[in-house]
Design a protein around this motif. Structure first.
Motif, PDB file in Angstrom:
ATOM      1  N   ILE A 282       0.829  -1.204   0.000  1.00 23.76           N
ATOM      2  CA  ILE A 282       0.000   0.000   0.000  1.00 23.76           C
ATOM      3  C   ILE A 282       0.866   1.256   0.000  1.00 23.76           C
ATOM      4  N   GLY A 283       2.017   1.203   0.666  1.00 31.21           N
ATOM      5  CA  GLY A 283       2.928   2.329   0.630  1.00 31.21           C
ATOM      6  C   GLY A 283       3.481   2.576  -0.760  1.00 31.21           C
ATOM      7  N   GLU A 284       3.636   1.511  -1.531  1.00 34.84           N
ATOM      8  CA  GLU A 284       4.198   1.629  -2.878  1.00 34.84           C
ATOM      9  C   GLU A 284       3.140   1.955  -3.927  1.00 34.84           C
ATOM     10  N   PHE A 285       1.951   1.354  -3.797  1.00 33.81           N
ATOM     11  CA  PHE A 285       0.956   1.449  -4.869  1.00 33.81           C
ATOM     12  C   PHE A 285      -0.344   2.133  -4.450  1.00 33.81           C
ATOM     13  N   GLY A 286      -0.488   2.447  -3.172  1.00 31.02           N
ATOM     14  CA  GLY A 286      -1.706   3.091  -2.713  1.00 31.02           C
ATOM     15  C   GLY A 286      -2.780   2.089  -2.309  1.00 31.02           C
ATOM     16  N   LYS A 287      -3.933   2.614  -1.955  1.00 29.86           N
ATOM     17  CA  LYS A 287      -5.051   1.778  -1.534  1.00 29.86           C
ATOM     18  C   LYS A 287      -5.604   1.017  -2.734  1.00 29.86           C
TER      19      LYS A 287
ATOM     20  N   LEU B 280      -4.733  -8.038  -3.751  1.00 30.16           N
ATOM     21  CA  LEU B 280      -5.013  -6.613  -3.806  1.00 30.16           C
ATOM     22  C   LEU B 280      -5.066  -6.194  -5.276  1.00 30.16           C
ATOM     23  N   PHE B 281      -6.245  -5.811  -5.724  1.00 28.73           N
ATOM     24  CA  PHE B 281      -6.454  -5.469  -7.131  1.00 28.73           C
ATOM     25  C   PHE B 281      -6.356  -3.956  -7.338  1.00 28.73           C
ATOM     26  N   TYR B 282      -5.549  -3.581  -8.313  1.00 27.63           N
ATOM     27  CA  TYR B 282      -5.391  -2.183  -8.697  1.00 27.63           C
ATOM     28  C   TYR B 282      -5.959  -2.015 -10.109  1.00 27.63           C
ATOM     29  N   ASP B 283      -5.630  -0.941 -10.785  1.00 27.52           N
ATOM     30  CA  ASP B 283      -6.129  -0.750 -12.154  1.00 27.52           C
ATOM     31  C   ASP B 283      -5.641  -1.903 -13.021  1.00 27.52           C
ATOM     32  N   ASN B 284      -6.550  -2.452 -13.824  1.00 20.83           N
ATOM     33  CA  ASN B 284      -6.240  -3.604 -14.665  1.00 20.83           C
ATOM     34  C   ASN B 284      -4.987  -3.317 -15.519  1.00 20.83           C
ATOM     35  N   PRO B 285      -4.001  -4.249 -15.575  1.00 19.83           N
ATOM     36  CA  PRO B 285      -4.095  -5.627 -15.118  1.00 19.83           C
ATOM     37  C   PRO B 285      -3.397  -5.894 -13.784  1.00 19.83           C
ATOM     38  N   PHE B 286      -2.966  -4.866 -13.052  1.00 21.42           N
ATOM     39  CA  PHE B 286      -2.056  -5.111 -11.927  1.00 21.42           C
ATOM     40  C   PHE B 286      -2.764  -5.644 -10.688  1.00 21.42           C
ATOM     41  N   LYS B 287      -2.151  -6.691 -10.137  1.00 22.53           N
ATOM     42  CA  LYS B 287      -2.609  -7.279  -8.879  1.00 22.53           C
ATOM     43  C   LYS B 287      -1.400  -7.579  -8.008  1.00 22.53           C
ATOM     44  N   ALA B 288      -1.522  -7.326  -6.698  1.00 22.89           N
ATOM     45  CA  ALA B 288      -0.478  -7.679  -5.737  1.00 22.89           C
ATOM     46  C   ALA B 288      -1.007  -8.754  -4.800  1.00 22.89           C
TER      47      ALA B 288
END
Length: 341
Positions: free
Chosen positions: A183-188, A213-221
């Motif tokens: 979350i520190g690197e990529f946000g909520k 943790l899903f972010y804007d497609n396609p990135f997932k952590a």
């Protein structure tokens, strides 16, 4: 100049604070360590290792000293909010160990009070500055991986004896670190998918978790911990549209044996067996595979930031909303672990 008082004198202070503060004596003076009298029984030899520090069991000595402008809270989790609020009430800036609070609402209460008083209250999310995380950040920020697709974070153990001591403690005590790194690197994240439970004690422990943790497609952590991993995964695996990076596990630094005397840290280049492996396609279409030197751990960066906030009105490295987002995930995960059976 930061004039610091520590509340508590456990492993965290001796291993993760004082050695890095020692490297910054030009702008940090550690004046006090407060310990309850019952905590000092049979454990005063360690105090002699730090003759320049005043050890006291009178909290008023710390809180009423006008020289102290930063109180660092290193108590058991359940006392974090009480000591943070006490310090703020006495006009002291606060750096509090993680978890910053036991609930997101409690964290908001502390942050709001700090703003009302015109003071700093920040979570000591120092694991953002672990050597492996700093190395991953360096690779990501270089841009050679292209658009990110997936990052997987493993913080595993092999401790099957955990089955004999069921308790709800691991999300607050352990997950708080790798969740904050993401979350520190990529946000909520936009969405979180939870798998929080126990392998051996369903509904009674939270010693296994797998967060997507899903972010804007396609990135997932992906953030995972299990206590039944006999062969280590890489600590981090990162895949992008142009390449991949693997960061090996460097072991658990909390397990390192401590010799008598103050712990010393080094910022020297780490050996090559600790380096990560990067493979990507460069701008000319060439396939490049190389080793990436591992950055040094430096938990003192948090102190650099606090000093910069006081001297130059810099922004917080660990933002309030990031702390709250981590706590919200942990709260929900804990509830799901209790319902797992």
């Amino acid at each position: 100049m930061l004039t610091v008082a520590y509340i508590g004198f456990g492993n965290s202070v001796c291993r993760y604070h004082l050695p890095y503060v020692k490297k910054r004596e030009e702008f940090i003076n550690v004046k006090y360590v407060y310990r309850r009298e019952e905590d000092r029984v049979g454990d005063t030899e360690r105090e002699t290792w730090y003759p320049e520090i005043i050890f006291t069991s009178d909290i008023d000595v710390v809180m009423k000293d006008p020289e102290v402008n930063l109180v660092v809270v290193n108590t058991p989790n359940e006392f974090h909010v009480d000591y943070s609020m006490m310090a703020l009430e006495h006009g002291k800036n606060v750096l509090c160990e993680k978890p910053f609070a036991m609930t997101a609402d409690e964290a908001r209460k502390v942050f709001d009070y700090a703003k009302e008083k015109g003071l700093i209250a920040m979570a000591n999310q120092n694991r953002r500055y672990d050597s492996d995380m700093r190395t991953v950040r360096k690779v990501i920020e270089s841009g050679v991986l292209g658009g990110l697709v997936e990052l997987e974070s493993h913080y595993d153990y092999y401790r099957p004896q955990i089955a004999d001591s069921p308790r709800m403690a691991y999300l607050y005590g352990l997950a708080v670190h790798p969740l904050d790194q993401i979350i520190g690197e990529f946000g909520k994240p936009n969405k979180v998918v939870y798998d929080c439970r126990s392998v051996s004690n369903l509904g009674e422990a939270d010693d296994y978790y797998d967060f997507d943790l899903f972010y804007d497609n396609p990135f997932k952590a992906i953030v995972k911990t299990s206590y039944y991993v006999k062969i280590d995964y890489p600590r981090f695996t990162v895949h992008g549209k142009k390449g991949s990076f693997i960061m090996p596990t460097l072991g658990h630094n909390s397990n390192a044996k401590q010799k008598p005397g103050p712990i010393e840290v080094s910022f020297d280049l780490l050996p090559e067996e600790t380096w990560g492996t990067l493979s990507y396609i460069d701008e000319n279409g060439k396939d490049v595979t190389m080793k990436v030197p591992t950055e040094a751990t430096d938990y003192g960066i948090i102190y650099d930031n606090i000093n910069d906030m006081l001297e130059n009105n810099a922004e917080k490295l660990v933002k309030d909303e990031e702390v709250i987002a981590v706590l919200e995930i942990i709260e929900k995960g804990t509830q799901l672990a209790k319902e797992a059976k």
